[in-house]
Design an enzyme around this catalytic site. Structure first.
Site, PDB file in Angstrom:
ATOM      1  CE  LYS A 161      -4.375  -1.516   0.379  1.00 15.09           C
ATOM      2  NZ  LYS A 161      -5.471  -1.105  -0.526  1.00 15.09           N
TER       3      LYS A 161
ATOM      4  CB  SER B  49      -0.476  -8.028  -0.708  1.00 13.99           C
ATOM      5  OG  SER B  49      -1.372  -8.711   0.155  1.00 13.99           O
TER       6      SER B  49
END
Length: 284
Positions: A15, A267
Site C-alpha cells: 500500500k 501483499s
C-alpha cells in the site's frame, strides 16, 4: 513459484506504493494540498499516514473497530486522526461524508487512479524480473492491486494471466462479476481482514477487472491458516491473512501451477502477534 515480497516494504505492505504516489502528485499540483481523509482496513491507512506525515499534510483515517491492533497502533503512532467505525463499509461511507463536509480530499484505498498506478509498479517489477511468466496471482479486496498489475501485464506481456484470489468470507468481485454489475454482499469474519468489505458502487476497479483479470478464485479460512504456516515454516517469512491468499490458492489446488512459471504477490505482513501465534499452533 516466485514470491513478490511486498511484506518487506517500509509499512510492511504494498500500500505504501500508492500512498506515496498520491502524496507526490498532490505536492506537485499548484497550491497547498487540502487535508486528506481515507477509509482503510489498516494497511492503506498506515501507508497514507506514513506518506502524509512526511509531507506535512493533515490526514484523517476511518477504520473498522475490528481492525488488527498492530495496524491501528501503527497509524496512531504516526500522529494522524483515527476514527473507528462499526465495520469497513461504515468507514468508507463516513470518510466520504467527512470529505464533503470538511472540504478534505478523499483518497480511496483502491479506486483512486494514483493508488492504482502505484500498485501497478508491483507488476512492472515482477515482469522486469521474469518476462516469461504464465501467471501472476494477486490478493483481491477492493481490486486496486489486481487492477494495477493487470494493466501492467496487459501492456507488457499480454500472454501472462493475472488471477485474483478472494476469501470465501468476502467475495464482492466473484458475486459482482457473476451478476454483471456491482452487488452488495454479506461479509463474515476472516483472517484476511484486509480483503473484507463491499465495493464502492463507483469504483473504477470493477471495469478493469472485467476486462483484464483472467479469473478469480476463492479460499477458505483453513486454506489461509495452512498458507500462513507454510510461509513461516518454509520461507521464514511472515504474511498476514490477506497477504497469504495467493499461496493459499496454490496449496489448495485452486490454481494449476504444475509446469508453469507463476509469481505470487505476498501483499502484506501486518498481523497481530497473538493471531500469528494461534495460526502457527493450529493443526490441520
Amino acid at each position: 513459484m516466485l514470491l513478490k515480497l511486498e511484506t518487506l516494504q517500509p509499512t510492511f505492505s504494498y500500500k505504501v506504493r500508492g500512498a506515496l504516489n498520491v502524496v507526490e502528485r498532490l505536492k506537485a499540483a499548484p497550491g497547498p494540498p487540502a487535508p486528506l481523509v481515507t477509509a482503510s482496513a489498516g494497511n492503506h491507512g498506515r501507508a497514507l499516514a506514513y506518506a502524509a506525515t512526511a509531507a506535512g499534510i493533515p490526514l484523517t483515517v476511518y477504520v473498522p473497530e475490528s481492525a488488527p491492533r498492530s495496524k491501528l497502533d501503527a497509524i496512531l503512532a504516526l500522529g494522524v486522526d483515527l476514527k473507528p467505525c462499526r465495520d469497513y463499509d461504515s468507514a468508507e461511507r463516513e470518510a466520504k461524508q467527512h470529505a464533503a463536509r470538511e472540504g478534505a480530499t478523499y483518497i480511496s484505498p483502491y479506486s483512486h487512479p494514483d493508488v492504482i498506478a502505484g500498485a501497478g509498479t508491483v507488476g512492472l517489477e515482477i515482469l522486469a524480473d521474469a518476462m516469461d511468466l504464465d501467471a501472476i496471482v494477486v490478493p483481491v479486496g477492493g481490486g486496486g492491486l489486481v487492477s494495477g498489475i493487470a494493466l501492467a501485464a496487459a501492456a507488457i506481456t499480454p500472454s501472462t494471466r493475472v488471477i485474483g484470489v478472494e476469501v470465501e468470507a468476502s467475495q464482492p468481485f466473484t458475486r459482482s462479476l457473476a451478476a454483471g454489475h456491482i452487488v452488495a454482499i454479506d461479509v463474515s469474519a476472516t483472517l484476511a481482514d484486509g480483503l473484507a468489505g463491499n465495493l464502492d458502487p463507483d469504483t473504477a476497479t470493477f471495469d478493469i477487472v472485467q476486462r483484464h483479470v483472467r479469473g478469480i478464485v476463492t479460499v477458505g479460512e483453513s486454506d489461509l491458516r495452512a498458507a500462513m504456516q507454510g510461509i513461516v515454516e518454509r520461507e521464514r517469512l511472515v504474511a498476514e491473512g490477506a497477504g497469504a491468499v495467493g499461496v493459499a490458492a496454490l496449496l489448495a489446488g485452486k490454481i494449476r501451477s504444475s509446469g508453469r512459471r507463476v509469481a505470487v504477490v505476498l501483499s502484506g505482513a501486518n498481523v497481530d502477534t497473538e493471531v500469528l501465534r494461534v495460526v502457527l499452533s493450529s493443526e490441520f
